[in-house]
Design a protein around this motif. Structure first.
Motif, PDB file in Angstrom:
ATOM      1  N   VAL A 123       0.736  -1.208   0.057  1.00 17.95           N
ATOM      2  CA  VAL A 123       0.034  -0.079   0.078  1.00 17.95           C
ATOM      3  C   VAL A 123       0.966   1.121   0.037  1.00 17.95           C
ATOM      4  CG1 VAL A 123      -1.674   1.522   1.408  1.00 17.95           C
ATOM      5  CG2 VAL A 123      -2.044  -0.911   0.900  1.00 17.95           C
ATOM      6  N   GLN A 124       1.849   1.198   0.844  1.00 17.35           N
ATOM      7  CA  GLN A 124       2.633   2.550   1.098  1.00 17.35           C
ATOM      8  C   GLN A 124       3.601   2.791  -0.284  1.00 17.35           C
ATOM      9  OE1 GLN A 124       4.826   0.917   4.379  1.00 17.35           O
ATOM     10  NE2 GLN A 124       6.871   1.404   3.299  1.00 17.35           N
ATOM     11  N   ASP A 125       4.032   1.572  -1.024  1.00 20.11           N
ATOM     12  CA  ASP A 125       4.848   1.834  -2.212  1.00 20.11           C
ATOM     13  C   ASP A 125       4.050   2.243  -3.309  1.00 20.11           C
ATOM     14  OD1 ASP A 125       6.792   0.668  -0.705  1.00 20.11           O
ATOM     15  OD2 ASP A 125       7.110  -1.109  -1.896  1.00 20.11           O
ATOM     16  N   VAL A 126       2.645   1.784  -3.431  1.00 22.76           N
ATOM     17  CA  VAL A 126       1.662   2.035  -4.325  1.00 22.76           C
ATOM     18  C   VAL A 126       1.361   3.788  -4.495  1.00 22.76           C
ATOM     19  CG1 VAL A 126      -0.707   2.132  -5.252  1.00 22.76           C
ATOM     20  CG2 VAL A 126       0.672  -0.064  -4.810  1.00 22.76           C
ATOM     21  N   LYS A 127       1.275   3.892  -3.122  1.00 23.82           N
ATOM     22  CA  LYS A 127       0.985   5.446  -2.674  1.00 23.82           C
ATOM     23  C   LYS A 127       2.150   6.355  -3.140  1.00 23.82           C
ATOM     24  CE  LYS A 127      -2.656   5.085   0.640  1.00 23.82           C
ATOM     25  NZ  LYS A 127      -3.029   5.014   2.013  1.00 23.82           N
ATOM     26  N   ARG A 128       3.241   6.071  -2.744  1.00 20.42           N
ATOM     27  CA  ARG A 128       4.449   6.680  -2.884  1.00 20.42           C
ATOM     28  C   ARG A 128       4.968   6.637  -4.499  1.00 20.42           C
ATOM     29  NH1 ARG A 128       8.352   3.738  -0.032  1.00 20.42           N
ATOM     30  NH2 ARG A 128       8.719   2.665  -2.265  1.00 20.42           N
ATOM     31  N   GLU A 129       4.880   5.750  -5.092  1.00 20.50           N
ATOM     32  CA  GLU A 129       5.141   5.674  -6.350  1.00 20.50           C
ATOM     33  C   GLU A 129       4.090   6.045  -7.418  1.00 20.50           C
ATOM     34  OE1 GLU A 129       8.344   4.826  -7.652  1.00 20.50           O
ATOM     35  OE2 GLU A 129       9.408   4.080  -6.011  1.00 20.50           O
ATOM     36  N   ASP A 130       2.858   6.279  -6.968  1.00 15.80           N
ATOM     37  CA  ASP A 130       1.745   6.542  -7.702  1.00 15.80           C
ATOM     38  C   ASP A 130       1.590   5.519  -8.945  1.00 15.80           C
ATOM     39  OD1 ASP A 130       0.202   8.634  -7.792  1.00 15.80           O
ATOM     40  OD2 ASP A 130       1.259  10.018  -8.741  1.00 15.80           O
ATOM     41  N   ALA A 131       1.534   4.403  -8.406  1.00 13.87           N
ATOM     42  CA  ALA A 131       1.471   3.266  -9.409  1.00 13.87           C
ATOM     43  C   ALA A 131      -0.087   3.297  -9.452  1.00 13.87           C
ATOM     44  CB  ALA A 131       2.038   1.962  -8.911  1.00 13.87           C
ATOM     45  N   LEU A 132      -0.270   2.948 -10.867  1.00 13.56           N
ATOM     46  CA  LEU A 132      -1.869   3.109 -11.269  1.00 13.56           C
ATOM     47  C   LEU A 132      -2.340   1.733 -11.606  1.00 13.56           C
ATOM     48  CD1 LEU A 132      -2.510   6.447 -12.805  1.00 13.56           C
ATOM     49  CD2 LEU A 132      -2.859   5.918 -10.580  1.00 13.56           C
ATOM     50  N   ILE A 133      -1.384   0.814 -12.003  1.00 15.20           N
ATOM     51  CA  ILE A 133      -1.893  -0.467 -12.665  1.00 15.20           C
ATOM     52  C   ILE A 133      -1.045  -1.585 -11.768  1.00 15.20           C
ATOM     53  CG2 ILE A 133      -1.514  -2.042 -14.615  1.00 15.20           C
ATOM     54  CD1 ILE A 133      -1.159   0.549 -16.414  1.00 15.20           C
ATOM     55  N   ALA A 134      -1.915  -2.642 -11.462  1.00 14.52           N
ATOM     56  CA  ALA A 134      -1.673  -3.823 -10.787  1.00 14.52           C
ATOM     57  C   ALA A 134      -1.768  -4.963 -11.511  1.00 14.52           C
ATOM     58  CB  ALA A 134      -2.284  -3.903  -9.491  1.00 14.52           C
ATOM     59  N   VAL A 135      -0.693  -5.860 -11.436  1.00  9.78           N
ATOM     60  CA  VAL A 135      -0.732  -7.287 -12.044  1.00  9.78           C
ATOM     61  C   VAL A 135      -1.166  -8.361 -11.013  1.00  9.78           C
ATOM     62  CG1 VAL A 135       0.284  -9.027 -13.549  1.00  9.78           C
ATOM     63  CG2 VAL A 135       0.525  -6.602 -14.020  1.00  9.78           C
ATOM     64  N   LEU A 136      -1.975  -9.003 -11.244  1.00 12.84           N
ATOM     65  CA  LEU A 136      -2.397  -9.875 -10.065  1.00 12.84           C
ATOM     66  C   LEU A 136      -2.126 -11.496 -10.475  1.00 12.84           C
ATOM     67  CD1 LEU A 136      -3.865  -9.304  -7.370  1.00 12.84           C
ATOM     68  CD2 LEU A 136      -6.046 -10.204  -8.387  1.00 12.84           C
ATOM     69  N   ALA A 137      -1.261 -11.908  -9.779  1.00 16.31           N
ATOM     70  CA  ALA A 137      -0.554 -13.215 -10.088  1.00 16.31           C
ATOM     71  C   ALA A 137      -0.613 -14.209  -8.806  1.00 16.31           C
ATOM     72  CB  ALA A 137       0.712 -13.183 -10.785  1.00 16.31           C
ATOM     73  N   ILE A 138      -1.428 -14.327  -8.285  1.00 15.56           N
ATOM     74  CA  ILE A 138      -1.782 -15.012  -6.847  1.00 15.56           C
ATOM     75  C   ILE A 138      -2.734 -16.100  -7.106  1.00 15.56           C
ATOM     76  CG2 ILE A 138      -0.846 -13.290  -5.464  1.00 15.56           C
ATOM     77  CD1 ILE A 138      -3.639 -12.499  -4.783  1.00 15.56           C
ATOM     78  N   PRO A 139      -2.944 -17.070  -5.883  1.00 17.28           N
ATOM     79  CA  PRO A 139      -4.129 -18.000  -5.956  1.00 17.28           C
ATOM     80  C   PRO A 139      -5.370 -17.401  -6.131  1.00 17.28           C
ATOM     81  CG  PRO A 139      -2.321 -18.918  -4.742  1.00 17.28           C
ATOM     82  CD  PRO A 139      -2.103 -17.300  -4.967  1.00 17.28           C
ATOM     83  N   ALA A 140      -6.545 -17.831  -6.439  1.00 18.86           N
ATOM     84  CA  ALA A 140      -7.762 -17.402  -6.551  1.00 18.86           C
ATOM     85  C   ALA A 140      -8.099 -16.993  -5.046  1.00 18.86           C
ATOM     86  CB  ALA A 140      -8.749 -18.298  -7.042  1.00 18.86           C
ATOM     87  N   GLU A 141      -7.754 -17.819  -4.018  1.00 16.88           N
ATOM     88  CA  GLU A 141      -8.096 -17.530  -2.458  1.00 16.88           C
ATOM     89  C   GLU A 141      -7.495 -16.419  -2.141  1.00 16.88           C
ATOM     90  OE1 GLU A 141      -8.184 -21.368  -3.933  1.00 16.88           O
ATOM     91  OE2 GLU A 141      -6.290 -20.699  -3.245  1.00 16.88           O
ATOM     92  N   GLY A 142      -8.349 -15.564  -1.591  1.00 17.16           N
ATOM     93  CA  GLY A 142      -7.844 -14.139  -1.126  1.00 17.16           C
ATOM     94  C   GLY A 142      -7.825 -12.929  -2.264  1.00 17.16           C
TER      95      GLY A 142
END
Lengths: 196, 196
Positions: A123-142
């Motif tokens: 969360v802090q990194d996204v805010k600090r770096e102003d990232a607008l795009i996330a790639v989700l590569a985790i299992p379905a759960e959660g």
DNA sequence: CTACCTTTGTGAAGAATTTCACAAGCGAAC
DNA sequence: GTTCGCTTGTGAAATTCTTCACAAAGGTAG
């Protein structure tokens, strides 16, 4: 798709391309090419075709590739690795600012040019770096929980590789890639080849 | 997509589902659900909805998931690894009979349950095992050559992860997944959020 | 058995997309 | 400078896809 092929033509030094040529490359029809492009403007010259280099620039602008997008990759598994290593991203203006995981044995491990970070930092990194795009590569759960958190942090677009349905609010864009579903589409095509 | 959600409902023990419920799950409309399903048959009961378990069976049949498909994975890189490890494939009837690469240091390495084999074995293995589906997870260069070879060997469907345009004869099905293009779609959506 | 609530299946209407077809414009050749 | 061969841009037609709306059931309660 047009951009992809125009870049190839540009690399080969081709100056202009007709709608007919683009249609053949892309597997569509000349009329379709002209209608598609004319939606965004009038790029061609009658009698000549489309100026390859200029049109690639125009399309890059239309697609919003004129500046760098900061991207976070969530999940340091095999898919995350494949994406983080993919040089094509950087070439196209997508800079991966971090790879995140919550497995203790992965956190701190080197990962291409970067180091796997803890989900706690996400969360802090996204805010600090102003990232607008996330790639989700985790299992379905959660997956949905993680999505809710990063959207809260400011993420506005998600490329989802988790085999799960994700819900996002209207101001967030979502694109899902489900490999099992792609294979099932091929299975259907093979099964119904005769009927079609 | 319907199959995915119906399986979830089935697992939860739900007996029937209305077009309205399926529409909400899938993010579409009830009329769309009914039209889609009615294309293949008349599965519902008026006043009740669709029988969840029976409909999953029907859809599996329609999609050709009633038997096992043998799959080869070409390319032992990160994407190949992600796919070979993906348990969802086996559950859905796609059995990976081999992973192939032409890099000497990869050939012979263990790879999940199997061992990476040489590309030289690809054609004979496809023929012997009657594999009809190939997953292409190699760099763009040379992808078309490999495709031509495996089609010759009997492959009838290709799931392509190489960022290259592949041409196939009419009797072969092709589905391409291009991650850079997916991200560009998100870039476009973000850029044109206001206009829409 | 009947009345009533629910939900499907499907023609018909409406909307969106694709294709057609051609005037208008560009460049080259003579 | 005029003619000719090409190719775009675009209204109109054709096609495809989605939504509407309702008759035809299925179930249930009284």
């Amino acid at each position: 798709m047009y951009l992809r092929y125009l870049e190839d033509l540009d690399t080969n030094g081709q100056q202009t391309a007709s709608s007919d040529e683009l249609a053949h490359l892309c597997g569509t029809t000349p009329a379709q090419v002209r209608k598609d492009l004319s939606f965004f403007g009038s790029f061609g010259k009658r009698g000549l075709g489309y100026p390859v280099h200029e049109l690639t620039d125009q399309l890059r602008g239309i697609l919003g590739l004129g500046h760098e997008w900061r991207v976070v990759i969530i999940g340091a598994g095999k898919i995350g690795a494949a994406l983080a290593n993919y040089r094509g991203f950087l070439q196209r203006g997508f800079r991966v600012i971090g790879v995140y995981d919550n497995s203790p044995e992965k956190i701190g491990q080197p990962w291409g040019d970067a180091i796997v970070r803890s989900m706690k930092d996400l969360v802090q990194d996204v805010k600090r770096e102003d990232a607008l795009i996330a790639v989700l590569a985790i299992p379905a759960e959660g997956a949905q929980d993680v999505v809710d958190v990063v959207i809260d942090a400011g993420i506005r677009a998600i490329l989802n590789f988790a085999p799960a349905q994700i819900a996002v609010p209207p101001h967030v864009s979502l694109k899902s890639v489900n490999m099992a579903m792609e294979l099932e589409g091929l299975s259907f095509a093979l099964t119904n080849k005769g009927a079609a």
